[in-house]
Scaffold this motif. Structure first.
Motif, PDB file in Angstrom:
ATOM      1  N   GLU A   6       0.835  -1.197   0.000  1.00 24.95           N
ATOM      2  CA  GLU A   6       0.000   0.000   0.000  1.00 24.95           C
ATOM      3  C   GLU A   6       0.872   1.249   0.000  1.00 24.95           C
ATOM      4  O   GLU A   6       1.943   1.267   0.615  1.00 24.95           O
ATOM      5  CB  GLU A   6      -0.911   0.019   1.229  1.00 24.95           C
ATOM      6  CG  GLU A   6      -1.871  -1.164   1.324  1.00 24.95           C
ATOM      7  CD  GLU A   6      -1.324  -2.335   2.127  1.00 24.95           C
ATOM      8  OE1 GLU A   6      -2.119  -3.211   2.505  1.00 24.95           O
ATOM      9  OE2 GLU A   6      -0.095  -2.372   2.380  1.00 24.95           O
ATOM     10  N   SER A   7       0.399   2.299  -0.658  1.00 19.62           N
ATOM     11  CA  SER A   7       1.123   3.560  -0.694  1.00 19.62           C
ATOM     12  C   SER A   7       0.147   4.704  -0.911  1.00 19.62           C
ATOM     13  O   SER A   7      -1.022   4.490  -1.225  1.00 19.62           O
ATOM     14  CB  SER A   7       2.188   3.552  -1.796  1.00 19.62           C
ATOM     15  OG  SER A   7       1.598   3.410  -3.074  1.00 19.62           O
ATOM     16  N   GLY A   8       0.631   5.926  -0.746  1.00 22.41           N
ATOM     17  CA  GLY A   8      -0.158   7.107  -1.039  1.00 22.41           C
ATOM     18  C   GLY A   8      -0.686   7.860   0.161  1.00 22.41           C
ATOM     19  O   GLY A   8      -1.294   8.925  -0.002  1.00 22.41           O
ATOM     20  N   GLY A   9      -0.471   7.333   1.363  1.00 23.12           N
ATOM     21  CA  GLY A   9      -0.944   8.017   2.549  1.00 23.12           C
ATOM     22  C   GLY A   9      -0.137   9.270   2.837  1.00 23.12           C
ATOM     23  O   GLY A   9       0.871   9.558   2.201  1.00 23.12           O
ATOM     24  N   GLY A  10      -0.602  10.030   3.820  1.00 21.23           N
ATOM     25  CA  GLY A  10       0.079  11.249   4.196  1.00 21.23           C
ATOM     26  C   GLY A  10      -0.732  12.056   5.173  1.00 21.23           C
ATOM     27  O   GLY A  10      -1.738  11.589   5.711  1.00 21.23           O
ATOM     28  N   LEU A  11      -0.279  13.287   5.411  1.00 14.98           N
ATOM     29  CA  LEU A  11      -0.942  14.223   6.311  1.00 14.98           C
ATOM     30  C   LEU A  11      -1.670  15.273   5.487  1.00 14.98           C
ATOM     31  O   LEU A  11      -1.052  15.950   4.655  1.00 14.98           O
ATOM     32  CB  LEU A  11       0.089  14.889   7.225  1.00 14.98           C
ATOM     33  CG  LEU A  11      -0.410  16.013   8.122  1.00 14.98           C
ATOM     34  CD1 LEU A  11      -1.436  15.490   9.115  1.00 14.98           C
ATOM     35  CD2 LEU A  11       0.766  16.650   8.850  1.00 14.98           C
ATOM     36  N   VAL A  12      -2.971  15.410   5.711  1.00 13.84           N
ATOM     37  CA  VAL A  12      -3.777  16.393   4.993  1.00 13.84           C
ATOM     38  C   VAL A  12      -4.703  17.104   5.966  1.00 13.84           C
ATOM     39  O   VAL A  12      -5.003  16.603   7.049  1.00 13.84           O
ATOM     40  CB  VAL A  12      -4.609  15.766   3.863  1.00 13.84           C
ATOM     41  CG1 VAL A  12      -3.705  15.127   2.818  1.00 13.84           C
ATOM     42  CG2 VAL A  12      -5.581  14.739   4.427  1.00 13.84           C
TER      43      VAL A  12
END
Length: 117
Positions: A6-12
Motif C-alpha cells: 500500500e502507498s499514497g498516505g500522508g498528512l492532509v
C-alpha cells in the motif's frame, strides 16, 4: 504467494484529498474481490470499500459519497480515492483480496492517513 504493498498516505487538512494505491504481486488479483480496510489506534480493523472483479462496488456508510474504490487488473493495482477527508478518517489503511467476505492474502504494511482538523 500474493504480496500487497500500500502507498499514497500522508498528512492532509480536513476537506482535503488523497489517492491510495495497492500493488499486488500475482495474477490471482484479477479474479478476486478487492477491499480497502482501515484501523485506527485502539480500534478494530474495519472494511470501508470493496470492488468485485466485475467492477461492482460497495462502501461503508461512514465513507459513502466521499471515497471511490477502483482497480486496474492489467497493473495488478487497486486504488482508493478519498475526498472530503475528516479527522475521523485518520487510520492505517490496508488492502486485501476477499472470499466469502473474508481476507485471503497476507496483510501488507499499510499506509498511514492522518487528517488534521
Amino acid at each position: 504467494q500474493v504480496q500487497l504493498v500500500e502507498s499514497g498516505g500522508g498528512l492532509v487538512q480536513a476537506g482535503g484529498s488523497l489517492r491510495l494505491s495497492c500493488a499486488a504481486s500475482g495474477s490471482i488479483f484479477k479474479i478476486v474481490t478487492m477491499g480497502w480496510y482501515r484501523q485506527a489506534p485502539g480500534k478494530q480493523r474495519e472494511l470501508v470499500a470493496t470492488i468485485t472483479k466485475g467492477g461492482n462496488t460497495n462502501y461503508a456508510d461512514s465513507v459513502e459519497g466521499r471515497f471511490t474504490i477502483s482497480r486496474d487488473d492489467a497493473k495488478y493495482t487497486a486504488y482508493l480515492q478519498m475526498d472530503s477527508l475528516k479527522p475521523e478518517d485518520t487510520a492505517v489503511y490496508y488492502c486485501n483480496g476477499m472470499r466469502i467476505a473474508t481476507p485471503i492474502f497476507s496483510w501488507g504494511q499499510g499506509t498511514q492517513v492522518t487528517v488534521s482538523s
